[in-house]
Write a protein that holds these residues in place. Structure first.
Motif, PDB file in Angstrom:
ATOM      1  N   LEU A  32      -6.058  12.742  12.498  1.00 37.98           N
ATOM      2  CA  LEU A  32      -6.805  11.483  12.447  1.00 37.98           C
ATOM      3  C   LEU A  32      -6.987  10.827  13.800  1.00 37.98           C
ATOM      4  O   LEU A  32      -7.644   9.787  13.898  1.00 37.98           O
ATOM      5  CB  LEU A  32      -6.071  10.511  11.510  1.00 37.98           C
ATOM      6  N   PHE A  34      -5.670   9.102  17.540  1.00 41.66           N
ATOM      7  CA  PHE A  34      -4.729   8.048  17.916  1.00 41.66           C
ATOM      8  C   PHE A  34      -4.895   6.810  17.042  1.00 41.66           C
ATOM      9  O   PHE A  34      -3.928   6.295  16.488  1.00 41.66           O
ATOM     10  CB  PHE A  34      -4.941   7.676  19.379  1.00 41.66           C
ATOM     11  N   SER A  35      -6.125   6.355  16.916  1.00 47.22           N
ATOM     12  CA  SER A  35      -6.332   5.085  16.210  1.00 47.22           C
ATOM     13  C   SER A  35      -6.109   5.234  14.711  1.00 47.22           C
ATOM     14  O   SER A  35      -5.849   4.256  14.025  1.00 47.22           O
ATOM     15  CB  SER A  35      -7.726   4.542  16.488  1.00 47.22           C
ATOM     16  N   GLU A 116      -3.770  13.188  22.397  1.00 48.68           N
ATOM     17  CA  GLU A 116      -4.136  11.877  21.852  1.00 48.68           C
ATOM     18  C   GLU A 116      -3.272  10.776  22.449  1.00 48.68           C
ATOM     19  O   GLU A 116      -3.754   9.718  22.847  1.00 48.68           O
ATOM     20  CB  GLU A 116      -3.989  11.872  20.324  1.00 48.68           C
ATOM     21  N   ALA A 119      -3.873  10.239  26.284  1.00 46.16           N
ATOM     22  CA  ALA A 119      -5.187   9.707  26.636  1.00 46.16           C
ATOM     23  C   ALA A 119      -5.410   8.297  26.106  1.00 46.16           C
ATOM     24  O   ALA A 119      -6.296   7.594  26.590  1.00 46.16           O
ATOM     25  CB  ALA A 119      -6.287  10.628  26.105  1.00 46.16           C
ATOM     26  N   ASN A 120      -4.637   7.887  25.120  1.00 47.24           N
ATOM     27  CA  ASN A 120      -4.963   6.633  24.440  1.00 47.24           C
ATOM     28  C   ASN A 120      -3.890   5.563  24.457  1.00 47.24           C
ATOM     29  O   ASN A 120      -4.223   4.378  24.388  1.00 47.24           O
ATOM     30  CB  ASN A 120      -5.354   6.919  22.983  1.00 47.24           C
ATOM     31  N   ARG A 122      -1.708   2.776  25.430  1.00 42.74           N
ATOM     32  CA  ARG A 122      -1.867   1.847  26.538  1.00 42.74           C
ATOM     33  C   ARG A 122      -0.795   0.770  26.513  1.00 42.74           C
ATOM     34  O   ARG A 122      -0.335   0.357  25.464  1.00 42.74           O
ATOM     35  CB  ARG A 122      -3.240   1.162  26.464  1.00 42.74           C
ATOM     36  N   GLY A 126      -3.258  -2.882  29.629  1.00 38.16           N
ATOM     37  CA  GLY A 126      -4.441  -2.041  29.554  1.00 38.16           C
ATOM     38  C   GLY A 126      -4.308  -0.695  30.250  1.00 38.16           C
ATOM     39  O   GLY A 126      -5.152   0.181  30.063  1.00 38.16           O
ATOM     40  N   VAL A 165      -6.480  23.127  39.548  1.00 40.62           N
ATOM     41  CA  VAL A 165      -7.286  22.261  38.681  1.00 40.62           C
ATOM     42  C   VAL A 165      -8.166  23.112  37.771  1.00 40.62           C
ATOM     43  O   VAL A 165      -8.251  22.869  36.551  1.00 40.62           O
ATOM     44  CB  VAL A 165      -8.155  21.309  39.535  1.00 40.62           C
TER      45      VAL A 165
ATOM     46  N   LEU B  32     -11.730   0.440  30.270  1.00 37.34           N
ATOM     47  CA  LEU B  32     -10.688   0.023  29.334  1.00 37.34           C
ATOM     48  C   LEU B  32     -10.374   1.063  28.275  1.00 37.34           C
ATOM     49  O   LEU B  32      -9.468   0.874  27.476  1.00 37.34           O
ATOM     50  CB  LEU B  32     -11.103  -1.286  28.649  1.00 37.34           C
ATOM     51  N   GLY B  33     -11.141   2.133  28.242  1.00 40.02           N
ATOM     52  CA  GLY B  33     -10.905   3.136  27.220  1.00 40.02           C
ATOM     53  C   GLY B  33     -11.501   2.735  25.886  1.00 40.02           C
ATOM     54  O   GLY B  33     -12.050   1.640  25.721  1.00 40.02           O
ATOM     55  N   PHE B  34     -11.370   3.643  24.942  1.00 35.21           N
ATOM     56  CA  PHE B  34     -12.014   3.435  23.647  1.00 35.21           C
ATOM     57  C   PHE B  34     -11.470   2.208  22.922  1.00 35.21           C
ATOM     58  O   PHE B  34     -12.228   1.354  22.475  1.00 35.21           O
ATOM     59  CB  PHE B  34     -11.817   4.674  22.777  1.00 35.21           C
ATOM     60  N   ALA B  40     -16.509  -7.474  21.089  1.00 34.55           N
ATOM     61  CA  ALA B  40     -16.358  -8.737  21.810  1.00 34.55           C
ATOM     62  C   ALA B  40     -16.348  -8.490  23.315  1.00 34.55           C
ATOM     63  O   ALA B  40     -16.992  -9.221  24.075  1.00 34.55           O
ATOM     64  CB  ALA B  40     -15.064  -9.434  21.377  1.00 34.55           C
ATOM     65  N   GLU B 116     -14.655   9.329  26.173  1.00 36.16           N
ATOM     66  CA  GLU B 116     -13.934   8.408  25.289  1.00 36.16           C
ATOM     67  C   GLU B 116     -14.543   8.404  23.887  1.00 36.16           C
ATOM     68  O   GLU B 116     -13.838   8.449  22.881  1.00 36.16           O
ATOM     69  CB  GLU B 116     -13.969   6.986  25.869  1.00 36.16           C
ATOM     70  N   ALA B 119     -14.143  11.828  22.011  1.00 30.97           N
ATOM     71  CA  ALA B 119     -12.767  12.167  21.651  1.00 30.97           C
ATOM     72  C   ALA B 119     -12.160  11.198  20.653  1.00 30.97           C
ATOM     73  O   ALA B 119     -11.180  11.542  19.981  1.00 30.97           O
ATOM     74  CB  ALA B 119     -11.896  12.223  22.906  1.00 30.97           C
ATOM     75  N   ASN B 120     -12.716   9.999  20.551  1.00 29.29           N
ATOM     76  CA  ASN B 120     -12.026   8.969  19.774  1.00 29.29           C
ATOM     77  C   ASN B 120     -12.797   8.410  18.579  1.00 29.29           C
ATOM     78  O   ASN B 120     -12.171   7.967  17.623  1.00 29.29           O
ATOM     79  CB  ASN B 120     -11.637   7.810  20.695  1.00 29.29           C
ATOM     80  N   ARG B 122     -14.271   7.925  15.248  1.00 27.04           N
ATOM     81  CA  ARG B 122     -13.950   8.635  14.009  1.00 27.04           C
ATOM     82  C   ARG B 122     -14.701   8.035  12.823  1.00 27.04           C
ATOM     83  O   ARG B 122     -14.974   6.843  12.789  1.00 27.04           O
ATOM     84  CB  ARG B 122     -12.446   8.542  13.713  1.00 27.04           C
ATOM     85  N   LEU B 128     -13.794  13.466  13.457  1.00 21.09           N
ATOM     86  CA  LEU B 128     -14.495  13.007  14.654  1.00 21.09           C
ATOM     87  C   LEU B 128     -15.935  12.656  14.310  1.00 21.09           C
ATOM     88  O   LEU B 128     -16.672  13.465  13.747  1.00 21.09           O
ATOM     89  CB  LEU B 128     -14.443  14.085  15.737  1.00 21.09           C
ATOM     90  N   ARG B 177     -10.046  14.392  37.041  1.00 24.24           N
ATOM     91  CA  ARG B 177      -9.506  14.373  38.409  1.00 24.24           C
ATOM     92  C   ARG B 177     -10.171  13.305  39.260  1.00 24.24           C
ATOM     93  O   ARG B 177      -9.523  12.642  40.062  1.00 24.24           O
ATOM     94  CB  ARG B 177      -9.720  15.746  39.068  1.00 24.24           C
TER      95      ARG B 177
ATOM     96  N   ASP D   4     -12.826 -16.703  24.093  1.00 19.40           N
ATOM     97  CA  ASP D   4     -13.525 -15.777  24.965  1.00 19.40           C
ATOM     98  C   ASP D   4     -13.971 -16.459  26.244  1.00 19.40           C
ATOM     99  O   ASP D   4     -13.784 -15.939  27.328  1.00 19.40           O
ATOM    100  CB  ASP D   4     -14.747 -15.180  24.248  1.00 19.40           C
TER     101      ASP D   4
END
Lengths: 205, 205, 205, 205
Positions: A32, A34-35, A116, A119-120, A122, A126, A165, B32-34, B40, B116, B119-120, B122, B128, B177, D4
DNA sequence: CATGAATGAGCGTTCATTCAT
DNA sequence: TATGAATGAACGCTCATTCAT
């Protein structure tokens, strides 16, 4: 329990529960993402209430960190065992590639879970929770293997950093293929990668 | 609004707003990522209210899907232009590699956003959201380039599928990288990758 | 256990455990306040498991109620002893004030615990758990002391009820000062309070 | 909205909602105490969903802080108005007492809410959230009023600090009486307190 | 067109309580 | 007796979405 007394050693049953929860967390993360891997979902898979997860782990962070640590440790051990006795750098690199790819295939869910998490997850500020501040140790290790080959003249004049790499990229992408690409042939891929790297590292004649 | 009346074409200002919002979404995703890229946050960066995003996109999914589509289209165009007139498969592949890596470097935020999202994002069922059900078109395209070289005898007897996966992995890893590894030398990496692929594809003598 | 069999007298060790737990509850309440004094925290301070607290007390309410009762009883005893033999109402009142304030200073943690409990412990319906339904016995007692002085003509025509409230307020506020106000001088305060009350109660000349 | 954009001024309707929510928070705090005043309870009283409270206030802390600030400001204004033009220290003190006690009686819920907040709201580290680090300004103000009387010879040689503490205690205790003690006679209490303080401050003849 | 207001579900976490051992 | 394991409800908070204006 654990969260209250930090120094007491863990009992057998305690470790078993932790392992079970970590296993369910890995499955949830792999399936599923990360989230989707809430404590509720993990608990549901373990057949326990949400509170149990908080009971055995100080928080979600500790659970995820433990999963990360465990999988890394197992992967490292598997790879070290595979290349442990080799002296020839070319054999070492070949073993490294084969060990990585076979570990990947045999521990696919674990690898996906780790990806997961890394990469996610945090921190409140942040930033990535489990990013190592300095040099990527995995990459550095591979680079040192390549450099050793260059130093002994066994490998040609490649840029060891770039090659590291490149190789990591070629390895990491395989997990993506192993999931959802039924046509992906890991054996063929391994052979091809071994050949390509062998060719690339061969000293100029 | 737009999402209700599917057939009416979008006005210019509508497209401008959509583009602005997508740009802000890309920036948020890259920085900030997914999980940090809430509607907002995206609206805040665009200087509009949250409702505007929902007004110009049927939902978050449509916004993300559009970002994915746009960046893919731009990348495809850039690569096609770079290798458009070449006939020699070796030159084509070299152009493919260079075009990919330079697009990566010059559109880093876009690439990170796409990663992002891919991969995230869903679906409610956990799968996915933007996984293409059948064959990966990007991979298929690269494979066809390799196959063309094999068919004309310009390349040796490599497994074109495995080589395509390997090359994509080597390309995709570069964006990781470029972010957070200040020591990463893209030029050196590009040269190395071109060399390795050239060597690997060279026909047996 | 205990709460199931209401009639059996408590053994010595039982009482010792209860006293130990109550002591730890008082310390927690004084240091961390009501909301910080979870059963887990109290058990941690007592060096026992959470279950033990539930074993020796029917619930948190009984534990807190018992603490309340015990401290009240000890305070009452201390004050009674101090003013026990006096006949002159003025001497009695002076003793009452001095006994109250010195008990406060010498049992600060207990007093703070009692204040936390009395002000915060609530029934499920939201009403204060330990509010005595009718007349406040502490206030009534003080009022009776004042009334006795009036009846014998030793005190002037004050409103004994209002004076009782005033004096209790002046006493109760001292515990707040003793904590967190390092400049608070209890001796000076005691002298001042004694003087003020003496003046207020002195019959008109 | 508000959370916000920090700099935009608040609209009228926004202020109205905030005021309504604060009013409901005050009622909840007065009736159910600190721990009973969850956001859910406050929202329920306001007839809105839980999210609305978070929408108008950055968090529970801001809500409680705002309640604290508002009530303090209103109380300060009421007292200042009452004693504003007086010159005679005795008249000032008398006005101070009467203003405090009448504000108490007329804003009982507000006062009780403030007491709940000040005594219970805690920072994550466990310290009281709204404790002023240095000198208690309320106490300092009263003490300065007393000192002014001493300096002009209008009052006798009392310990102004102790008297300030005593008077605050006598005032603060009244809110406790006003709730749940139907026999409490505020007018009589005010007269008595004024008399006692007047007597205590009168210079020796 | 655009906003601000509001919702409702879900998040990670805490905690008093229960219970088998 | 005492423990550790487990529960379930409630907590403050976030967020995508909806909607009247």
């Amino acid at each position: 329990m654990r969260s209250d007394e930090m120094d007491r050693p863990r009992t057998f049953t305690e470790e078993a529960r932790r392992a079970q929860i970590m296993r369910c967390a890995i499955e949830a993360l792999a399936e599923l993402g990360f989230s989707g891997s809430s404590l509720a979902e993990i608990a549901r898979r373990a057949g326990v209430s949400k509170g149990v997860v908080s009971y055995y782990f100080a928080g979600k962070d500790e659970l995820l960190g433990q999963v990360l640590f465990d999988v890394y440790a197992r992967a490292g051990a598997a790879i070290a065992e595979r290349i442990g006795h080799a002296n020839d750098p070319a054999v070492v690199i070949r073993g490294y590639l084969e060990a990585n790819l076979s570990f990947l295939a045999e521990n696919l869910a674990d690898i996906r879970a780790v990806v997961e998490i890394a990469a996610n997850a945090r921190s409140p500020d942040g930033s990535l929770r489990f990013a190592v501040p300095g040099e990527d140790p995995v990459l550095a290790h591979l680079q040192s293997l390549l450099q050793a080959g260059k130093d002994t003249g066994r490998f040609g004049e490649v840029d060891s950093r770039s090659m590291a790499v490149l190789i990591r990229g070629a390895i990491d992408t395989a997990s993506g293929r192993l999931v959802g690409d039924p046509a992906f042939d890991l054996e063929a891929y391994t052979r091809q990668l071994v050949d390509v790297v062998d060719l690339a590292l061969r000293p100029a004649t």
